[in-house]
Design an enzyme around this catalytic site. Structure first.
Site, short mmCIF file in Angstrom:
data_model
loop_
_atom_site.label_atom_id
_atom_site.label_comp_id
_atom_site.label_asym_id
_atom_site.label_seq_id
_atom_site.Cartn_x
_atom_site.Cartn_y
_atom_site.Cartn_z
N ARG A 21 0.63 -1.20 0.09
CA ARG A 21 0.16 0.02 0.07
C ARG A 21 1.03 1.43 -0.10
O ARG A 21 0.68 2.24 -0.69
CB ARG A 21 -1.22 -0.20 1.19
N LYS A 56 4.86 24.39 -2.58
CA LYS A 56 3.41 23.98 -2.35
C LYS A 56 3.65 22.30 -2.54
O LYS A 56 2.92 21.77 -3.36
CB LYS A 56 2.55 24.56 -3.17
N LYS A 88 8.33 38.70 -1.42
CA LYS A 88 6.89 38.63 -1.49
C LYS A 88 6.19 40.04 -1.03
O LYS A 88 6.84 40.84 -0.39
CB LYS A 88 6.32 37.43 -0.99
N GLU A 118 8.62 39.70 -6.22
CA GLU A 118 7.16 39.49 -6.76
C GLU A 118 6.77 40.61 -6.78
O GLU A 118 6.82 41.77 -5.97
CB GLU A 118 6.34 38.51 -5.78
N ASP A 139 2.95 38.61 -10.66
CA ASP A 139 1.84 37.60 -10.01
C ASP A 139 0.48 37.96 -10.46
O ASP A 139 -0.11 39.27 -10.31
CB ASP A 139 2.08 38.10 -8.31
#
Length: 200
Positions: A21, A56, A88, A118, A139
Site C-alpha cells: 500500500r 507547495k 513577496k 514578486e 503575480d
C-alpha cells in the site's frame, strides 16, 4: 485498452504485502505529478517558456515530488527558504516598498544568492527593474500586462509568471514571452494515477 505493467517485482509474499500500500500510494502520487507536469510542458512546447513547480508540496515528500516534476519535463523552483531570496508582498509592505526590500535583501545576501522579487503591477515592475534583481515574479498579471512587462524588461531579468495558471491558460501565458511559468498545481493538485499490484 489496458496498459502494460510498469514494473515486475519478486519478493517474499509477507514483505511484499506489507509494503504494497505504501509503495502504491507513493507511485500513484508521484506518477500523477509527473503526468500533470508533462501536460503543462507539452502545452507550452515551442514557446521557450519553462514550467516550474513551487514549494507547495506534501509535507515530507518535497524531494520526491520535485523529482517527479523533473521526470515530467519541468524544472524545480526553490527547495527551501535557503535556496534563494524571494521577496513577496508582505516583505514589500514591511520594508516600505519594493526598492527598499530588494536593497535590504542584497545587503544581507551572499554573492551566490539569487534575489527574486514578486510584483503585482507594472508600476511595481518598473520599481523592481530599477534595482536589478535576478528574477521578477509577475503575480496574477493579465495577458496584456504580461506582454507589456516583457517589453519593459527587455531581457534584463528573468520574468516568471505566476498565479492561477491552468492547462487552459498556460499556452497564452507562454506566448507573451515570459521566461518561466510557475505552477503550484503540479504538486498540490495533481490527480493520483490508479496503479495496482496484481500477483501472478
Amino acid at each position: 485498452m489496458q496498459p502494460g505493467p510498469l514494473a515486475r517485482v519478486e519478493a517474499n509474499a509477507r514483505a511484499l504485502l506489507s509494503a504494497e500500500r505504501v509503495a502504491l500510494n507513493l507511485l500513484s502520487r508521484l506518477s500523477g505529478v509527473a503526468t500533470l507536469t508533462r501536460a503543462y510542458v507539452d502545452a507550452v512546447a515551442g514557446t521557450g517558456a519553462v514550467i516550474t513547480d513551487t514549494r507547495k508540496t506534501t509535507p515530507g515528500l518535497r524531494a520526491l515530488e520535485k523529482y517527479a516534476v523533473r521526470c515530467g519535463g519541468g524544472v524545480n523552483h526553490r527547495f527551501g527558504l535557503d535556496d534563494a531570496i524571494l521577496i513577496k508582498d508582505n516583505h514589500v509592505a514591511a520594508a516600505g516598498g519594493i526598492g527598499p526590500a530588494i536593497r535590504r535583501a542584497r545587503a544581507a545576501a551572499g554573492h551566490l544568492v539569487k534575489i527574486e522579487a514578486e510584483v503585482d503591477s507594472l508600476a511595481q515592475l518598473d520599481d523592481a527593474l530599477a534595482e536589478a534583481p535576478d528574477v521578477v515574479m509577475l503575480d496574477n498579471f493579465s495577458l496584456a500586462d504580461l506582454t507589456a512587462a516583457v517589453a519593459r524588461a527587455k531581457g534584463r531579468v528573468t520574468l516568471e509568471a505566476s498565479g492561477g495558471v491552468t492547462l487552459e491558460t498556460v499556452r497564452a501565458i507562454a506566448e507573451t514571452g515570459v521566461d518561466v511559468i510557475s505552477v503550484g498545481a503540479l504538486t498540490h493538485s495533481a490527480p493520483v494515477l490508479d496503479i495496482g499490484l496484481d500477483a501472478d
